[in-house]
Design a protein around this motif. Structure first.
Motif, PDB file in Angstrom:
ATOM      1  N   GLY A 180      17.421  45.883  -4.833  1.00 30.70           N
ATOM      2  CA  GLY A 180      16.671  45.197  -4.117  1.00 30.70           C
ATOM      3  C   GLY A 180      15.361  45.265  -3.765  1.00 30.70           C
ATOM      4  O   GLY A 180      14.844  46.364  -3.884  1.00 30.70           O
ATOM      5  N   VAL A 181      14.547  44.299  -3.551  1.00 29.93           N
ATOM      6  CA  VAL A 181      13.238  44.433  -3.075  1.00 29.93           C
ATOM      7  C   VAL A 181      13.069  43.381  -1.852  1.00 29.93           C
ATOM      8  O   VAL A 181      13.560  42.417  -1.659  1.00 29.93           O
ATOM      9  CB  VAL A 181      12.245  43.895  -4.264  1.00 29.93           C
ATOM     10  N   PRO A 182      12.506  43.823  -0.904  1.00 27.69           N
ATOM     11  CA  PRO A 182      12.317  43.156   0.386  1.00 27.69           C
ATOM     12  C   PRO A 182      10.900  42.219   0.089  1.00 27.69           C
ATOM     13  O   PRO A 182      10.112  42.619  -0.288  1.00 27.69           O
ATOM     14  CB  PRO A 182      11.979  44.271   1.566  1.00 27.69           C
ATOM     15  N   THR A 183      11.324  40.915   0.451  1.00 31.06           N
ATOM     16  CA  THR A 183      10.622  39.787   0.134  1.00 31.06           C
ATOM     17  C   THR A 183      10.382  38.947   1.375  1.00 31.06           C
ATOM     18  O   THR A 183       9.336  38.356   1.597  1.00 31.06           O
ATOM     19  CB  THR A 183      10.942  38.773  -1.051  1.00 31.06           C
ATOM     20  N   VAL A 184      11.158  39.594   2.464  1.00 32.59           N
ATOM     21  CA  VAL A 184      10.997  38.617   3.740  1.00 32.59           C
ATOM     22  C   VAL A 184      11.232  39.469   4.951  1.00 32.59           C
ATOM     23  O   VAL A 184      11.804  40.755   4.623  1.00 32.59           O
ATOM     24  CB  VAL A 184      11.879  37.585   3.923  1.00 32.59           C
ATOM     25  N   VAL A 185      10.703  39.088   6.111  1.00 24.65           N
ATOM     26  CA  VAL A 185      10.962  39.774   7.400  1.00 24.65           C
ATOM     27  C   VAL A 185      11.811  38.619   8.088  1.00 24.65           C
ATOM     28  O   VAL A 185      11.117  37.414   7.992  1.00 24.65           O
ATOM     29  CB  VAL A 185       9.635  40.344   7.978  1.00 24.65           C
ATOM     30  N   ARG A 211       5.761  38.989 -10.929  1.00 24.31           N
ATOM     31  CA  ARG A 211       5.392  40.385 -11.658  1.00 24.31           C
ATOM     32  C   ARG A 211       6.606  41.386 -10.984  1.00 24.31           C
ATOM     33  O   ARG A 211       7.197  41.943 -11.952  1.00 24.31           O
ATOM     34  CB  ARG A 211       4.261  41.069 -10.865  1.00 24.31           C
ATOM     35  N   VAL A 212       7.160  41.282  -9.782  1.00 22.05           N
ATOM     36  CA  VAL A 212       8.168  42.254  -9.494  1.00 22.05           C
ATOM     37  C   VAL A 212       9.493  41.943 -10.114  1.00 22.05           C
ATOM     38  O   VAL A 212       9.939  42.778 -10.625  1.00 22.05           O
ATOM     39  CB  VAL A 212       8.367  42.343  -8.075  1.00 22.05           C
ATOM     40  N   SER A 213       9.970  40.722 -10.361  1.00 23.70           N
ATOM     41  CA  SER A 213      11.064  40.548 -11.200  1.00 23.70           C
ATOM     42  C   SER A 213      11.003  40.825 -12.539  1.00 23.70           C
ATOM     43  O   SER A 213      12.114  41.293 -13.105  1.00 23.70           O
ATOM     44  CB  SER A 213      11.635  39.011 -10.915  1.00 23.70           C
ATOM     45  N   LEU A 219      14.556  36.269  -6.548  1.00 22.32           N
ATOM     46  CA  LEU A 219      14.317  37.435  -7.141  1.00 22.32           C
ATOM     47  C   LEU A 219      15.783  37.692  -8.197  1.00 22.32           C
ATOM     48  O   LEU A 219      15.380  38.037  -9.372  1.00 22.32           O
ATOM     49  CB  LEU A 219      14.376  38.835  -6.179  1.00 22.32           C
ATOM     50  N   GLY A 220      16.829  37.629  -7.702  1.00 20.46           N
ATOM     51  CA  GLY A 220      18.013  37.803  -8.374  1.00 20.46           C
ATOM     52  C   GLY A 220      17.745  37.044  -9.572  1.00 20.46           C
ATOM     53  O   GLY A 220      18.111  37.310 -10.976  1.00 20.46           O
ATOM     54  N   PRO A 221      18.108  35.671  -9.503  1.00 23.53           N
ATOM     55  CA  PRO A 221      17.935  34.722 -10.319  1.00 23.53           C
ATOM     56  C   PRO A 221      16.822  35.027 -11.432  1.00 23.53           C
ATOM     57  O   PRO A 221      17.158  34.817 -12.809  1.00 23.53           O
ATOM     58  CB  PRO A 221      17.716  33.506  -9.960  1.00 23.53           C
ATOM     59  N   ASP A 222      15.545  35.514 -10.937  1.00 19.95           N
ATOM     60  CA  ASP A 222      14.282  35.465 -11.864  1.00 19.95           C
ATOM     61  C   ASP A 222      14.708  36.893 -12.804  1.00 19.95           C
ATOM     62  O   ASP A 222      14.399  36.746 -13.992  1.00 19.95           O
ATOM     63  CB  ASP A 222      13.248  35.664 -11.007  1.00 19.95           C
ATOM     64  N   VAL A 223      15.183  37.949 -12.123  1.00 12.93           N
ATOM     65  CA  VAL A 223      15.535  39.030 -12.924  1.00 12.93           C
ATOM     66  C   VAL A 223      16.553  38.736 -13.975  1.00 12.93           C
ATOM     67  O   VAL A 223      16.324  38.933 -15.341  1.00 12.93           O
ATOM     68  CB  VAL A 223      16.038  40.209 -12.032  1.00 12.93           C
ATOM     69  N   GLY A 249      13.070  47.320 -16.500  1.00 14.51           N
ATOM     70  CA  GLY A 249      13.727  48.537 -16.042  1.00 14.51           C
ATOM     71  C   GLY A 249      15.143  48.139 -16.752  1.00 14.51           C
ATOM     72  O   GLY A 249      15.801  49.276 -17.184  1.00 14.51           O
ATOM     73  N   LEU A 250      15.814  47.289 -16.405  1.00  9.37           N
ATOM     74  CA  LEU A 250      17.144  47.133 -16.659  1.00  9.37           C
ATOM     75  C   LEU A 250      17.074  47.155 -18.349  1.00  9.37           C
ATOM     76  O   LEU A 250      18.168  47.741 -18.839  1.00  9.37           O
ATOM     77  CB  LEU A 250      17.723  45.733 -15.945  1.00  9.37           C
TER      78      LEU A 250
END
Lengths: 295, 295, 295, 295
Positions: D229-234, D281-283, D117-121, D289-290
């Motif tokens: 942050g976005v939860p992507t795992v449990v 999509r989420v990233s 997520l972080g690298p993609d954003v 947004g940023l």
């Protein structure tokens, strides 16, 4: 086999183990085990010989060779070479004696790390069919097989069944055998990334992380299909169910619990946090094995 | 046309320009130009109508629409939407009225940045064929086309001609039209990444950065083939030759120089240093255009 | 050196060759050549010993080792191992005797194929600093160096000078040496992907495909900086200029032509069409060399 | 809190829910909920106001804004724009009024899909610090913030603590605020990829999929740190434990079961099979947004 709730495994080895008692004899199924203690490579050959065996095992008639190599995800390069040699040996045996043109298919989704085994293996493969076409058979070593390869993608990316894509390419380019590489689902986390299954039955419904709906096998393609798989995930529902199983004694209790498991878990998988590094090594090991077997 | 040394362009527009004098009329070739000054989008339609025109132009009979959008590699999102709408409009016109099932093919090598246009476009495409197969035609909007897509890879990766792969898939899945996306070679660096060519003639020998040897067109596939291309490279030999041409007056001198150009340059291409950012925007613009046209 | 028009090379070897006459002696510059004919590895050591030599060569005082290996882009694994051993030998010599903690920096843009050498090399490196921190020095072999690594990205991606990023990390983590890996620009296409330059002068302005504006060297970082580079591109303007040079006899004519070369070519580079495959092998060869030298 | 076995969540919202009874009041913690039913975006603000509240919640004092958007993984572009606007609004509020230079940090491992997520954003962010440095403040819109960004990688790739890398870069480049983007672990699969947490407390030990051991926060960096942050795992152990919890009534029974859960599960995570498409999509939504908030 388990009622509503389906415990998934793509490993014949584990399908065998799901029968209570290790030494139950299943009619139509033969097992041979051998251990190379020095190199720490353990081989199990499961031969499903009859339709009865196939029904009991939930897998088609054929030969399933499983290599277990506990250190496969370690960094030791010599150890990896030894595993590559084992893979090469079994692939050569299943392919048969004569030289053949081979199409290698890297199944799975290159965008999802534990499902990228197939694409990664193809990425390191020595591709030679076009060289033979241009410079003649003598441009390869004697007994080498002209190799072509394709990474078809998964249905969400292509809108097509993987089988449609492969069958189209097979009909057009006429390879004499197909080798399909795919990430598998195991039942036990203990087997992840340290087990290689090589089979002459191809890939069959429900296998792998993604959706490869129809069988990719001799029946659907018209040429022999060898499948090489490594379990990289466990289905999330399976892991919950199996933990419960270990904890609960009574049969009816198990059934009760299984029914309560969230159906959402069926759309999820479990994989190790270091899957990126592990997969890099495992896919390289298989590529090298194929390069040894074919060129 | 240029003797031993082949100046390469995949743009019909540039093939036209190579005739000395802008207003020379070439029999069998019709040109229409239009400018949308406000939006800064310039459109040229080259219609090659006879075999004589085709021979002179070095391109098959058909329609070649070129959009020139000087700011295409800028960041302005609204501008990109306008270009996407232009692309959509022309694709709809070439596809014809009735709804059709469409296979989009992302040609080129995803590992080489300026050749990754095709794979990148497919990556952002809305894929719907499998949804229609599962939930029926009504799961799409009226007039939308069920879309499938494939990224076949290049011959060094697959050992197969791209045509073999595409033809196999077309025969197996029966789309009613194919749209092939490919990076092109231009003659002038000025056109790189700011020009889109849309044609109903498919992709023909020598096109693109990689080797797509045989034509991917209605003749070889049996269904109409629309090709969408963006020049992302200039052949290194072309750039040297063209610079010489500008500097040298006499015809025999030019010929003399051309013969001296290192043949090694034929295996090389020229591309801008910021090709990564530019290509990201251009491929997204084309994907959006296709999504508008097809869904 | 060439008036308005700057012919770019990052190779000391080529800077040397630009002096007319191979045997001109340049004061302050010493050259040693050696050939390993059997292994086909040719080594040139250029030692720039005085500021006068530095000025003439356009490169800082220091040692520049160039390995030329004509088959470096071939598939032969044994040949690659031999080159890796040569790299390891020179890195060990430049690092000096005692064990040191080393930060490896993969410069360049991983999104642009010929500029991805640095990121690719780091990708195959054995990283050990965190292991030593957790399990102590004895977790490595005697004489091995704890290794850390970073891929900083290029300015268009980060908004920061690469030097700022590296210097911040060096100050915070205190490595005893830095090894910077970067794609270089050569003057001759003949040298692309078959030459490795190893120097103790670091990376200096104008080097590489991207923009690494300020020097990454002992002066700016406070610790010794070894740079390892492979030419993967030729500047487009350089290639045109050099072709002209070969064709035109008179000095004033050359100057005339150079002034006519499009300034746009300065934003472009030339690279081989098969750069993806070649780079994969070359970066793996350098990673292996570093792994041999450091662990 | 749960004895030997640690049920992990990075969401303050879920930490709150783990207290039995929804309406238990926790001293030092304030909750505000609001629902935008029309747009289907649900916002919860958890304010931990005292050290007592922090201890009970297992999270530092600060503000935690959670957006829940059930359709966030759907394809609807307009819906994504609305979420981007919400993200922008909250980021602007937490950053405060004056314009600031901002360093965006893309945490996580780009090689592991749900951790990318972080690298993609960062990949879709508008980077402007270098432009301001070269062309002056007026090259940006009024009130826009000069933006720099870095993708530091994870410890297995770098051998360094992420904090060391970030702190070095912050000290060298002096941004006035840091925005850290990271994939999170949730407790409930229901929240995966449909929840965004924005907090002014930075990233704190144990967060995310990978190992980001030390806090990345105002205390360690010296400037305010906003974390998105976005939860992507449990965590795999959490999912098994929580399923058990639902099935077993007695407290001692739960404790008994928890102790039996394989410790191997602590090295594994659970994630949806379609994580690649969802994350794309989420990233993109967060990048947008940023971009809205900062430029």
């Amino acid at each position: 086999m388990l009622g509503d709730f389906q415990v998934r495994t793509d490993l014949a080895l584990e399908a065998r183990e799901s029968f209570e008692g290790d030494d139950v004899e299943i009619r139509g199924v033969r097992i041979e085990e051998s251990a190379d203690e020095e190199r720490e490579i353990y081989t199990t050959v499961v031969r499903i010989e009859t339709e009865n065996g196939a029904r009991l095992m939930g897998k088609p008639v054929g030969t399933y060779i499983t290599l277990e190599a506990p250190n496969m995800s370690s960094e030791d390069e010599d150890y990896h070479r030894e595993i590559s040699e084992e893979v090469a040996k079994h692939v050569r045996t299943l392919l048969g004696k004569e030289e053949r043109t081979v199409l290698v298919v890297g199944l799975g989704n290159r965008e999802v790390t534990p499902d990228a085994l197939g694409p990664d293996v193809v990425n390191h493969l020595r591709i030679t069919r076009h060289i033979v076409k241009e410079y003649g058979r003598s441009s390869l070593k004697e007994k080498a097989s002209p190799v072509s390869a394709v990474v078809p993608g998964v249905m969400a990316q292509t809108g097509m069944e993987t089988l449609e894509i492969i069958r189209g390419i097979v009909r057009e380019t006429s390879p004499q055998a197909v080798i399909a590489i795919d990430a598998l689902a195991a039942r036990s986390t203990r087997r992840l990334n340290r087990t290689i299954q090589i089979t002459d039955t191809g890939i069959n419904p429900g296998s792998g992380v993604g959706n490869h709906r129809d069988g990719i096998n001799e029946e659907t393609l018209g040429v022999p299909v060898i499948a090489i798989g490594v379990p990289t995930v466990v289905d999330a529902a399976t892991i919950v169910s199996d933990t419960l199983e270990q904890l609960v004694d009574e049969k009816e209790d198990r059934q009760f619990f299984r029914e309560k498991i969230s159906p959402q878990l069926n759309t999820m998988f479990v994989t190790p946090k270091d899957i990126d590094e592990t997969l890099k090594r495992v896919s390289y090991t298989i590529s090298e094995g194929l390069n040894m077997a074919l060129s």
